[in-house]
Design a protein around this motif. Structure first.
Motif, PDB file in Angstrom:
ATOM      1  N   SER A  31       0.868  -1.165   0.000  1.00 41.55           N
ATOM      2  CA  SER A  31       0.000   0.000   0.000  1.00 41.55           C
ATOM      3  C   SER A  31       0.910   1.222   0.000  1.00 41.55           C
ATOM      4  CB  SER A  31      -0.885  -0.008   1.249  1.00 41.55           C
ATOM      5  OG  SER A  31      -1.643   1.169   1.328  1.00 41.55           O
ATOM      6  N   GLU A  32       0.525   2.261  -0.719  1.00 44.92           N
ATOM      7  CA  GLU A  32       1.321   3.483  -0.726  1.00 44.92           C
ATOM      8  C   GLU A  32       0.431   4.633  -0.274  1.00 44.92           C
ATOM      9  OE1 GLU A  32       4.886   3.081  -3.674  1.00 44.92           O
ATOM     10  OE2 GLU A  32       3.010   2.837  -4.786  1.00 44.92           O
ATOM     11  N   ASP A  33       1.000   5.468   0.629  1.00 49.84           N
ATOM     12  CA  ASP A  33       0.227   6.554   1.210  1.00 49.84           C
ATOM     13  C   ASP A  33       1.154   7.730   1.496  1.00 49.84           C
ATOM     14  OD1 ASP A  33      -2.035   7.826   2.556  1.00 49.84           O
ATOM     15  OD2 ASP A  33      -0.967   7.375   4.422  1.00 49.84           O
ATOM     16  N   LYS A  34       0.910   8.861   0.846  1.00 52.23           N
ATOM     17  CA  LYS A  34       1.656  10.101   1.084  1.00 52.23           C
ATOM     18  C   LYS A  34       3.164   9.895   1.023  1.00 52.23           C
ATOM     19  CE  LYS A  34      -2.065  11.849   3.936  1.00 52.23           C
ATOM     20  NZ  LYS A  34      -2.518  12.184   5.273  1.00 52.23           N
ATOM     21  N   GLY A  35       3.610   9.188   0.002  1.00 51.49           N
ATOM     22  CA  GLY A  35       5.043   8.982  -0.184  1.00 51.49           C
ATOM     23  C   GLY A  35       5.633   7.867   0.657  1.00 51.49           C
ATOM     24  N   ARG A  36       4.816   7.219   1.453  1.00 56.01           N
ATOM     25  CA  ARG A  36       5.289   6.109   2.278  1.00 56.01           C
ATOM     26  C   ARG A  36       4.858   4.794   1.647  1.00 56.01           C
ATOM     27  NH1 ARG A  36       2.904   8.779   7.673  1.00 56.01           N
ATOM     28  NH2 ARG A  36       1.140   8.806   6.278  1.00 56.01           N
ATOM     29  N   THR A  37       5.734   3.828   1.712  1.00 53.05           N
ATOM     30  CA  THR A  37       5.420   2.489   1.232  1.00 53.05           C
ATOM     31  C   THR A  37       5.138   1.629   2.451  1.00 53.05           C
ATOM     32  OG1 THR A  37       6.848   2.785  -0.690  1.00 53.05           O
ATOM     33  CG2 THR A  37       6.288   0.527  -0.085  1.00 53.05           C
ATOM     34  N   ILE A  38       4.003   0.944   2.432  1.00 56.97           N
ATOM     35  CA  ILE A  38       3.581   0.130   3.569  1.00 56.97           C
ATOM     36  C   ILE A  38       3.359  -1.294   3.085  1.00 56.97           C
ATOM     37  CG2 ILE A  38       1.874  -0.123   5.406  1.00 56.97           C
ATOM     38  CD1 ILE A  38       1.146   2.904   4.746  1.00 56.97           C
ATOM     39  N   ASP A  68       8.797  10.941   2.341  1.00 56.91           N
ATOM     40  CA  ASP A  68       9.423  10.297   1.197  1.00 56.91           C
ATOM     41  C   ASP A  68      10.570   9.439   1.704  1.00 56.91           C
ATOM     42  OD1 ASP A  68       9.869   9.639  -1.436  1.00 56.91           O
ATOM     43  OD2 ASP A  68      11.332  11.242  -1.705  1.00 56.91           O
ATOM     44  N   GLY A  69      10.672   8.265   1.159  1.00 59.97           N
ATOM     45  CA  GLY A  69      11.767   7.402   1.546  1.00 59.97           C
ATOM     46  C   GLY A  69      11.504   6.643   2.825  1.00 59.97           C
ATOM     47  N   SER A  70      10.243   6.402   3.152  1.00 57.46           N
ATOM     48  CA  SER A  70       9.909   5.603   4.321  1.00 57.46           C
ATOM     49  C   SER A  70       9.291   4.295   3.872  1.00 57.46           C
ATOM     50  CB  SER A  70       8.927   6.328   5.229  1.00 57.46           C
ATOM     51  OG  SER A  70       9.506   7.506   5.742  1.00 57.46           O
ATOM     52  N   LEU A  71       9.674   3.227   4.542  1.00 58.32           N
ATOM     53  CA  LEU A  71       9.119   1.905   4.287  1.00 58.32           C
ATOM     54  C   LEU A  71       8.677   1.346   5.628  1.00 58.32           C
ATOM     55  CD1 LEU A  71       8.644  -0.601   2.444  1.00 58.32           C
ATOM     56  CD2 LEU A  71      11.024  -1.224   2.878  1.00 58.32           C
ATOM     57  N   PHE A  72       7.430   0.901   5.702  1.00 56.34           N
ATOM     58  CA  PHE A  72       6.886   0.355   6.938  1.00 56.34           C
ATOM     59  C   PHE A  72       6.440  -1.078   6.699  1.00 56.34           C
ATOM     60  CE2 PHE A  72       6.333   4.903   7.219  1.00 56.34           C
ATOM     61  CZ  PHE A  72       6.742   5.185   8.514  1.00 56.34           C
ATOM     62  N   LEU A  73       6.815  -1.967   7.614  1.00 58.90           N
ATOM     63  CA  LEU A  73       6.363  -3.349   7.600  1.00 58.90           C
ATOM     64  C   LEU A  73       5.433  -3.519   8.797  1.00 58.90           C
ATOM     65  CD1 LEU A  73       9.846  -5.032   7.032  1.00 58.90           C
ATOM     66  CD2 LEU A  73       8.292  -4.087   5.325  1.00 58.90           C
ATOM     67  N   ILE A  74       4.204  -3.969   8.555  1.00 55.22           N
ATOM     68  CA  ILE A  74       3.205  -4.042   9.620  1.00 55.22           C
ATOM     69  C   ILE A  74       2.626  -5.452   9.675  1.00 55.22           C
ATOM     70  CG2 ILE A  74       1.008  -3.137  10.460  1.00 55.22           C
ATOM     71  CD1 ILE A  74       1.664  -0.506   9.023  1.00 55.22           C
TER      72      ILE A  74
END
Length: 196
Positions: A94-101, A155-161
């Motif tokens: 999922s991508e949200d406001k420049g963040r990749t989740i 920008d340039g953030s990756l989150f693993l949930i």
């Protein structure tokens, strides 16, 4: 005579039901074995063509990214489309406001997050792009109903949930483990045995 016929008929029906159940279990086991192989092949074909390739004709999802954690020898192919059916085959994007989740199940594809710590290095590659190196900056537990992602750096953030705790018997826990990674740049090229 009628009792004997009914008894034989009952036995035949029960054997047929047992065979059907075993067949269903065998089919499920075959899918579980074949799916990762087909998904990896679809990823390779997608890298060559530059377009997402479904791992099977009737599928509604395709691998669109690859996540690797070399320290644990983990490779996960990320599927498009964030529904529960696609989560069965791998993490979803999922991508949200420049963040990749990336979301994944705690008991399968994201179980390895249990041992991930700040400073661990990952490789993340979207379809048609170069692999990039990412470093775990922090991990935290959040309430599922009030899940938030840090603001500021978008920008340039990756989150693993994933769901938390890992070893809970409750299939619907009310906490989530969030692992935040920051981009470091291009990932180092992988060496094959032929390069050594």
């Amino acid at each position: 005579m009628v009792k004997r016929v009914l008894f034989c008929f009952s036995i035949v029906v029960m054997l047929a039901l047992a065979a059907w159940q075993l067949g269903q279990a065998g089919l499920l086991a075959a899918k579980a074995w074949a799916a990762p192989i087909l998904i990896e092949q679809a990823w390779t074909q997608g890298q060559l063509s530059g377009q997402a390739v479904k791992p099977w004709r009737w599928g509604d999802s395709a691998p669109i990214a690859r996540l690797e954690e070399p320290g644990q020898g983990v490779t996960r192919f990320v599927m498009d489309g964030g529904n529960m059916r696609n989560l069965a085959f791998g993490p979803v994007l999922s991508e949200d406001k420049g963040r990749t989740i990336l979301y994944g199940h705690r008991d399968t594809h994201f179980r390895f997050l249990k041992s991930v710590e700040a400073g661990d290095v990952f490789s993340f590659q979207k379809l048609g792009e170069e692999a990039e190196s990412w470093t775990v900056s922090k991990r935290f537990i959040a309430d599922a109903d009030n899940l938030y992602l840090p603001v500021g750096q978008t920008d340039g953030s990756l989150f693993l949930i994933t769901c938390y705790p890992f070893d809970s018997l409750d299939p619907d826990t009310d906490q989530r483990l969030v692992v935040e990674l920051v981009r470091e740049g291009p990932a180092p090229a992988s060496l094959s045995l032929a390069d050594l």
